[in-house]
Design an enzyme around this catalytic site. Structure first.
Site, PDB file in Angstrom:
ATOM      1  N   GLU A 289     -11.999  -0.049   9.547  1.00 42.36           N
ATOM      2  CA  GLU A 289     -12.504  -0.351   8.102  1.00 42.36           C
ATOM      3  C   GLU A 289     -13.643  -1.314   7.952  1.00 42.36           C
ATOM      4  O   GLU A 289     -13.512  -2.156   7.090  1.00 42.36           O
ATOM      5  CB  GLU A 289     -11.273  -1.036   7.351  1.00 42.36           C
ATOM      6  CG  GLU A 289     -10.125   0.067   7.436  1.00 42.36           C
ATOM      7  CD  GLU A 289      -8.973  -0.198   6.427  1.00 42.36           C
ATOM      8  OE1 GLU A 289      -8.699  -1.657   6.370  1.00 42.36           O
ATOM      9  OE2 GLU A 289      -8.288   0.555   6.168  1.00 42.36           O
ATOM     10  N   ASP A 368      -0.217   4.018   7.390  1.00 38.68           N
ATOM     11  CA  ASP A 368      -0.473   2.867   6.774  1.00 38.68           C
ATOM     12  C   ASP A 368       0.721   2.536   5.578  1.00 38.68           C
ATOM     13  O   ASP A 368       0.506   2.515   4.503  1.00 38.68           O
ATOM     14  CB  ASP A 368      -1.684   2.908   6.032  1.00 38.68           C
ATOM     15  CG  ASP A 368      -2.376   1.648   5.603  1.00 38.68           C
ATOM     16  OD1 ASP A 368      -1.766   0.460   5.863  1.00 38.68           O
ATOM     17  OD2 ASP A 368      -3.281   1.448   4.787  1.00 38.68           O
ATOM     18  N   GLU A 396       2.527  -2.468  -1.021  1.00 38.62           N
ATOM     19  CA  GLU A 396       1.176  -1.936  -1.177  1.00 38.62           C
ATOM     20  C   GLU A 396       1.380  -0.510  -1.957  1.00 38.62           C
ATOM     21  O   GLU A 396       0.962  -0.325  -3.033  1.00 38.62           O
ATOM     22  CB  GLU A 396       0.272  -1.938  -0.085  1.00 38.62           C
ATOM     23  CG  GLU A 396      -0.993  -1.454  -0.466  1.00 38.62           C
ATOM     24  CD  GLU A 396      -2.065  -1.498   0.887  1.00 38.62           C
ATOM     25  OE1 GLU A 396      -1.392  -2.061   1.708  1.00 38.62           O
ATOM     26  OE2 GLU A 396      -3.038  -0.777   0.562  1.00 38.62           O
TER      27      GLU A 396
HETATM   28  C1  BDP Z   1      -4.577  -1.338   4.242  1.00 32.29           C
HETATM   29  C2  BDP Z   1      -5.068  -2.250   3.155  1.00 32.29           C
HETATM   30  C3  BDP Z   1      -5.937  -2.951   3.357  1.00 32.29           C
HETATM   31  C4  BDP Z   1      -5.857  -3.772   4.794  1.00 32.29           C
HETATM   32  C5  BDP Z   1      -5.577  -2.985   5.839  1.00 32.29           C
HETATM   33  C6  BDP Z   1      -5.255  -3.582   7.181  1.00 32.29           C
HETATM   34  O1  BDP Z   1      -5.043  -1.185   2.212  1.00 32.29           O
HETATM   35  O2  BDP Z   1      -6.091  -3.603   2.343  1.00 32.29           O
HETATM   36  O3  BDP Z   1      -6.935  -4.553   4.870  1.00 32.29           O
HETATM   37  O4  BDP Z   1      -4.468  -2.026   5.604  1.00 32.29           O
HETATM   38  O5  BDP Z   1      -4.015  -3.700   7.493  1.00 32.29           O
HETATM   39  O6  BDP Z   1      -2.992  -1.147   4.098  1.00 32.29           O
HETATM   40  O7  BDP Z   1      -5.823  -4.139   7.897  1.00 32.29           O
END
Ligand code: BDP
Length: 683
Positions: A289, A368, A396
């Site tokens: 990311e 996720d 989340e």
């Molecule tokens: C996702 C989230 C994000 C996190 C990412 C993570 O949306 O905000 O940074 O995972 O785990 O669930 O690194």
């Protein structure tokens, strides 16, 4: 550092006396009205033998005397030697440090392997007393199943919390540490009371400012936090920025194989340990990311992690390297780039290549934290690598602590999953605890669900998830019903009626949430970005790579070997076979693994489309009964918590209706197939 114990609750910023019950969570220490029981405690536990004066000993004495005074109404004397009846703590070398044995033999004794064990024993005994457990036949012998029991904070130094649903960060504001010692200490008490032994205090997405946490600019402050946690047996971790050699060190690159980079980290860790000698280690999100990582330099994750591991090894520190690595810029049109495959594809080839003090932290599922996912295929497959399983307490994708969702049933399912990697019975819980492969480090971590709200978790009922997480990581064989009744006794008082209502509300709440949201393991029908509320196509044509593939004939993702992404082949043979065939695939995951026609008949005899309609109506009904059950608690619990929760449950109901109507309408329009019960669906 001495922080006065239990000062007026008003000294905690944002908390006043009307919030007291919310703030105390499960450490209410409510006065016990039974005179017989109180007299029994008074006679058996008149005194407490004082300990050696260390930080943890002080916490033990404070907690014990405070709690007994509140529950029983007398202050036990702390004496050099208990002569008559009293509590004695004896350290036994042959026991493991965190283990304890509480028994009543010549008075009540705690045998413990170390101070942490004694602390856990005291919290266990206090819990027992609050629930008016028998003190004569005491015999509780325990040790934690998981060596590492971690909470990960996603707190940013500007005071925000990534995926935080309970106010602001309790640690930071405006790029500085807050003066929040009392809350930190109360937080440490909550954590220690359920056996958590490590906390990372900043977001895995490390911005410019947090890159300086490992430097002189902030180390004094980090040490202040470490001091408070240390007194409760909790060690500190920091998330680091892989590009720190550039951001902080002024280098032109962060190539892990270059000497100047290694030297930067060595110096950085020397500084950290100078300030905090028992610092546990670092958490790293790299090449994910848009975060920097070793890929920039053509290096592997093993090369990237091992360099840090070498730099921190002289201090016995650990490097927790996250496996949440996938390409968020991938082209959605190409099925071979299935995001579910990513963690396994990246890390499986590196099994055995990591140093002993590196631990890979693997999210429970391949995607996720969706309401329903299969277990990550990496768990169990990695046999020569230290592994930690990662859960998410922050809801989340599960209603963001505005919806009540008890997460323990989900975690139990995951922990009891048989990966099959060492034959039948290779359960996730045994891999996490280290029993299966006997690694150097192992355990469980979870993204926390707390902020500086007066009730810590936004939704008062979300406190149960933190409580339950601690209890379950301590002992994964505990069941969700027992954990819930413990929590309910401690939090709302030991009354059967209250407990029954809370069980009725919380035990089915995960399935209820699943019913009115995304069906049969498909996930993701949620608003992109903030991840709250229904949006079926929100992610459908998006580069981040998650799809339902709904068309006029059917829906679901084909992850089979023959015609799909081949993801099923990442599992041990037996599971791969089961998942690969729609006839044997567990139905709750059917659409995760297969693209199926709307009129495919499930074992219930219903078609998929009818299942979607029915579950969405049932889900809303489920929330209606949650509201009704909660309303039946009026007058039985304090008004503040009653009205706080009621307000959220009412919101949940209206939001569940929105979910139901949007999903049902969408699939009605896509499929053109009517609900056989002719309920209201917007045509
Ligand atoms: C996702 C989230 C994000 C996190 C990412 C993570 O949306 O905000 O940074 O995972 O785990 O669930 O690194």
């Amino acid at each position: 550092m001495t922080v006065s114990f239990y000062p007026d609750i008003k000294t905690v910023s944002g908390v006043n006396n009307s919030h007291a019950t919310s703030y105390r969570a499960w450490l209410q220490y409510t006065f016990i009205t039974s005179t017989t029981y109180r007299e029994q405690v008074m006679s058996l536990l008149k005194e407490m033998e004082c300990l050696n004066g260390s930080d943890i000993s002080e916490s033990i004495e404070q907690e014990w005397t405070f709690a007994i005074r509140k529950m029983i109404g007398f202050q036990p004397a702390v004496v050099p030697e208990v002569k008559g009846n009293g509590l004695r703590i004896v350290y036994v070398d042959s026991m493991e440090k965190e283990a304890f044995h509480i028994k009543n033999e010549d008075g009540i004794q705690i045998l413990a392997g170390g101070e942490a064990g004694a602390l856990y024993a005291v919290f266990t005994l206090l819990r027992h007393i609050q629930r008016q457990g028998d003190l004569h036949s005491l015999n509780m012998k325990e040790k934690p199943a998981n060596p590492l029991r971690i909470i990960n904070h996603w707190d940013n130094m500007d005071g925000s919390v990534e995926r935080g649903y309970a106010g602001e960060s309790m640690f930071y504001r405006d790029d500085s540490f807050r003066e929040n010692i009392v809350r930190w200490k109360d937080y440490a008490r909550l954590l220690a009371s359920v056996g958590i032994n490590a906390v990372s205090i900043n977001n895995v997405n490390v911005h410019k400012v947090e890159s300086y946490l490992i430097t002189e600019r902030y180390l004094k402050d980090v040490a202040r936090v470490a001091d408070i946690f240390r007194a409760y047996g909790i060690r500190l971790l920091l998330s680091i920025n892989y590009a720190s050699p550039m951001e902080v060190g002024g280098l032109t690159h962060a190539d892990p194989l270059e000497e100047d980079v290694a030297a930067f980290w060595k110096q950085a860790f020397d500084d950290v340990y100078q300030a905090i000698p028992d610092f546990l280690g670092v958490v790293v999100k790299a090449d994910s990311e848009n975060r920097p990582g070793p890929f920039t330099y053509g290096r592997t994750h093993a090369e990237g992690a091992n360099m840090l591991a070498d730099a921190i090894a002289p201090h016995n520190g650990i490097v927790i390297w996250r496996c949440f690595v996938y390409d968020c810029h991938q082209d959605w049109r190409d099925r071979t780039t299935d995001r579910a495959r990513a963690a396994y594809d990246h890390f499986m080839p590196l099994d055995g290549a990591f140093k002993d003090n590196v631990i890979l932290q693997i999210k429970n599922g391949p995607m996720d934290f969706q309401v329903r996912e299969p277990v990550s295929p990496l768990i169990g497959a990695l046999k020569q690598t230290n592994v930690i399983v990662e859960f998410q307490l922050a809801q989340e994708y599960l209603g963001q602590q505005r919806h009540a969702v008890y997460l323990l049933p989900q975690w139990k399912e995951i922990l009891n999953f048989d990966t099959g990697h060492e034959g039948e019975g290779t359960f996730v819980k045994d891999i996490a605890s280290g029993k299966t492969y006997n690694p150097t480090h192992s355990g469980i971590a979870a993204v926390g669900n707390l902020g500086d709200d007066y009730n810590w978790t936004g939704h008062t009922l979300a406190q149960v998830n933190l409580y339950g997480y601690g209890r379950l990581t301590w002992d994964p064989t505990l069941n969700e019903d027992d954990i819930l009744s413990e929590w309910s006794d401690l939090t709302f008082g030991q009354e059967e009626h209250i407990q029954q209502l809370l069980e009725a509300i919380l035990l089915p709440s995960w399935l209820t949430y699943e019913r009115y949201t995304s069906p049969l393991g498909i996930g993701w029908m949620i608003n992109p970005g903030h991840h709250y509320g229904p949006n079926i196509d929100g992610y459908e044509y998006d580069a981040w790579g998650t799809y339902h593939f709904a068309d006029r004939n059917g829906l679901g993702v084909d992850r089979t070997v023959e015609t799909g992404t081949g993801y099923t082949s990442q599992y041990a043979e037996q599971n791969a076979k089961i998942y690969n065939d729609p006839n044997t695939c567990p139905e709750e995951l059917l659409l995760f693994f297969h693209h199926m026609p709307y009129n495919y008949e499930l074992t219930s005899g219903k078609t998929i489309i009818q299942h979607i309609y029915d579950t969405h109506f049932e889900g809303v009904k489920g929330v209606e009964s949650m509201v009704a059950n909660w309303e039946a608690l009026e007058g039985k619990i304090d008004d503040k918590r009653f009205s706080d929760v009621l307000e959220r449950l009412k919101h949940q109901l209206s939001h569940a209706i929105e979910w139901r109507d949007i999903i049902n309408t969408y699939f009605y329009r896509k499929s053109g197939i009517k609900d056989i019960h002719q309920r209201k669906i917007y045509e």
